[in-house]
Write an enzyme that holds these catalytic residues in place. Structure first.
Site, PDB file in Angstrom:
ATOM      1  N   LYS A 164       0.746  -1.226   0.083  1.00 36.04           N
ATOM      2  CA  LYS A 164      -0.145  -0.110   0.024  1.00 36.04           C
ATOM      3  C   LYS A 164       0.843   1.260  -0.285  1.00 36.04           C
ATOM      4  O   LYS A 164       1.733   1.195   0.813  1.00 36.04           O
ATOM      5  CB  LYS A 164      -0.946  -0.035   1.066  1.00 36.04           C
ATOM      6  CG  LYS A 164      -1.916   1.141   1.179  1.00 36.04           C
ATOM      7  CD  LYS A 164      -1.626   2.235   2.060  1.00 36.04           C
ATOM      8  CE  LYS A 164      -2.428   3.475   1.827  1.00 36.04           C
ATOM      9  NZ  LYS A 164      -2.174   4.770   2.735  1.00 36.04           N
ATOM     10  N   GLY A 186      -0.448   8.195   0.518  1.00 42.76           N
ATOM     11  CA  GLY A 186      -0.448   9.336  -0.282  1.00 42.76           C
ATOM     12  C   GLY A 186       0.455  10.413   0.279  1.00 42.76           C
ATOM     13  O   GLY A 186       1.051  11.342  -0.464  1.00 42.76           O
ATOM     14  N   GLY A 212      -4.657  10.810  -0.477  1.00 42.42           N
ATOM     15  CA  GLY A 212      -5.513  11.700   0.199  1.00 42.42           C
ATOM     16  C   GLY A 212      -4.929  13.119   0.018  1.00 42.42           C
ATOM     17  O   GLY A 212      -5.863  14.003  -0.110  1.00 42.42           O
ATOM     18  N   ASP A 267      -5.988   2.183   3.072  1.00 43.43           N
ATOM     19  CA  ASP A 267      -5.503   1.295   4.096  1.00 43.43           C
ATOM     20  C   ASP A 267      -6.537   0.241   4.278  1.00 43.43           C
ATOM     21  O   ASP A 267      -6.003  -1.285   4.065  1.00 43.43           O
ATOM     22  CB  ASP A 267      -5.348   1.894   5.408  1.00 43.43           C
ATOM     23  CG  ASP A 267      -4.246   2.915   5.357  1.00 43.43           C
ATOM     24  OD1 ASP A 267      -3.153   2.630   4.774  1.00 43.43           O
ATOM     25  OD2 ASP A 267      -4.347   3.809   6.462  1.00 43.43           O
ATOM     26  N   LYS A 277      -4.383   2.869   9.501  1.00 41.10           N
ATOM     27  CA  LYS A 277      -3.400   1.827   9.266  1.00 41.10           C
ATOM     28  C   LYS A 277      -3.003   0.556   9.943  1.00 41.10           C
ATOM     29  O   LYS A 277      -3.126  -0.505   9.726  1.00 41.10           O
ATOM     30  CB  LYS A 277      -1.914   2.376   8.963  1.00 41.10           C
ATOM     31  CG  LYS A 277      -1.143   2.426   7.750  1.00 41.10           C
ATOM     32  CD  LYS A 277       0.025   3.283   7.824  1.00 41.10           C
ATOM     33  CE  LYS A 277      -0.336   4.907   7.468  1.00 41.10           C
ATOM     34  NZ  LYS A 277      -0.970   4.924   6.533  1.00 41.10           N
TER      35      LYS A 277
END
Ligand SMILES: Nc1ncnc2c1ncn2[C@@H]1O[C@H](COP(=O)(O)OP(=O)(O)O)[C@@H](O)[C@H]1O
Ligand SMILES: CC(=O)N[C@@H](CCC(=O)OP(=O)(O)O)C(=O)O
Length: 272
Positions: free
Chosen positions: A21, A24, A54, A172, A227
């Site tokens: 992942k 941003g 984001g 996330d 997260k």
């Protein structure tokens, strides 16, 4: 954490899956050594990327004069905001990642989770959050087909409801759901810190119980909460360790992925 028992695997089908992942917070600043180590990793794993974005969404909303609101880290997504989310995640950010991979010699395919029924979701609370979804199901087969052809899937955290409505999903949580659907061996959260910090120091290894305590004590706050929550939800018999790592430098040191490892302590270890 060592890279993999299956480091020697040569057959593409035998490679375990790793879901990465890209946060941003870091996506604009991922270092050359990060990408080089990612390519190295992709020789031993089938890599799947789920990206955030984001800050890029917030920046475009600001440019357009659209006010943003967050509840528990989730962006209230009106129809107007959803257009911006879709443009940013499915366009600019997706292209940023696929272009970087192309510069490093790897073919990837940018996909929105809403494409091909890949991610199905339900609305969390339409009145409060608008078009924000929680993942109900991920169609792993589509991703596996791309992996079989050695493409790196680059997935934007968008989904559809059973009525076909496009929804915005926290990246996330999206990455955790994708990792579970693919029976991934590892899930990495790449962010702007080198791991979970407690009293000024990066923690090497931690458990869901310790994380809960750190949230209660205020040692974990803000963007780290979704997260670690996603990390804990992803832990399973297949996925025994989730890592929080930095995108500022190489992911690998020797044969180890550097960062904080979140693992589920086995019962026999607890009773010792
Ligand atoms: N205990 C902690 N350890 C490390 N970072 C933390 C901790 N608690 C909160 N944070 C914050 O979480 C941030 C990462 O989350 P976020 O900005 O949402 O990243 P991303 O965009 O990569 O998903 C860090 O930059 C830091 O400010
Ligand atoms: C529902 C919701 O909040 N979705 C997120 C999706 C992007 C994301 O999660 O990006 P980061 O990983 O960079 O935070 C958003 O609109 O910002």
């Amino acid at each position: 954490m060592t890279i993999s028992k299956s480091m020697q695997a040569t057959e593409p089908r035998e490679k375990p899956v790793i879901v990465v992942k890209l946060g941003g917070s870091m996506i604009d600043q991922l270092s050359e050594s990060f990408y080089e180590s990612f390519i190295q990793l992709s020789e031993h794993y089938h890599c799947v990327i789920v990206h955030g974005g984001g800050p890029a969404i917030t920046s475009l909303l600001n440019d357009l004069g659209i006010k943003g609101e967050f509840y528990d880290g989730l962006r209230k997504t009106t129809a107007e905001t959803l257009d911006v989310v879709m443009m940013t995640l499915g366009g600019k950010v997706s292209n940023q990642v696929t272009s970087s991979l192309a510069r490093h010699g790897r073919h990837s395919i940018g996909l929105k989770g809403s494409d091909g029924g890949l991610i199905q979701a339900s609305l969390i609370d339409e009145e409060k959050l608008g078009f924000v979804g929680q993942v109900e199901q991920v169609k792993g087969n589509l991703i596996k087909q791309l992996l079989d052809h050695e493409y790196i899937p680059v997935i934007a955290p968008l989904a559809r409801t059973s009525e076909g409505q496009l929804v915005n999903v926290n990246a996330d949580a999206g990455a955790a759901a994708v990792a579970n659907a693919l029976n991934a061996e590892k899930l990495l959260f790449v962010t702007d810190v080198a791991g979970i910090i407690k009293q000024g120091k990066i923690i090497d290894r931690t458990t869901p119980e310790e994380i809960q305590k750190m949230i209660e004590d205020g040692d974990i706050y803000g963007g780290m909460i979704p997260k670690v929550t996603a990390a804990i939800s992803a832990l399973s018999d297949d996925l025994q360790e989730v890592l929080v790592v930095s995108g500022e430098r190489s992911l690998i040191e020797g044969e180890t992925i550097k960062g904080t490892t979140i693992y589920q302590q086995r019962k026999e270890e607890v009773t010792k």
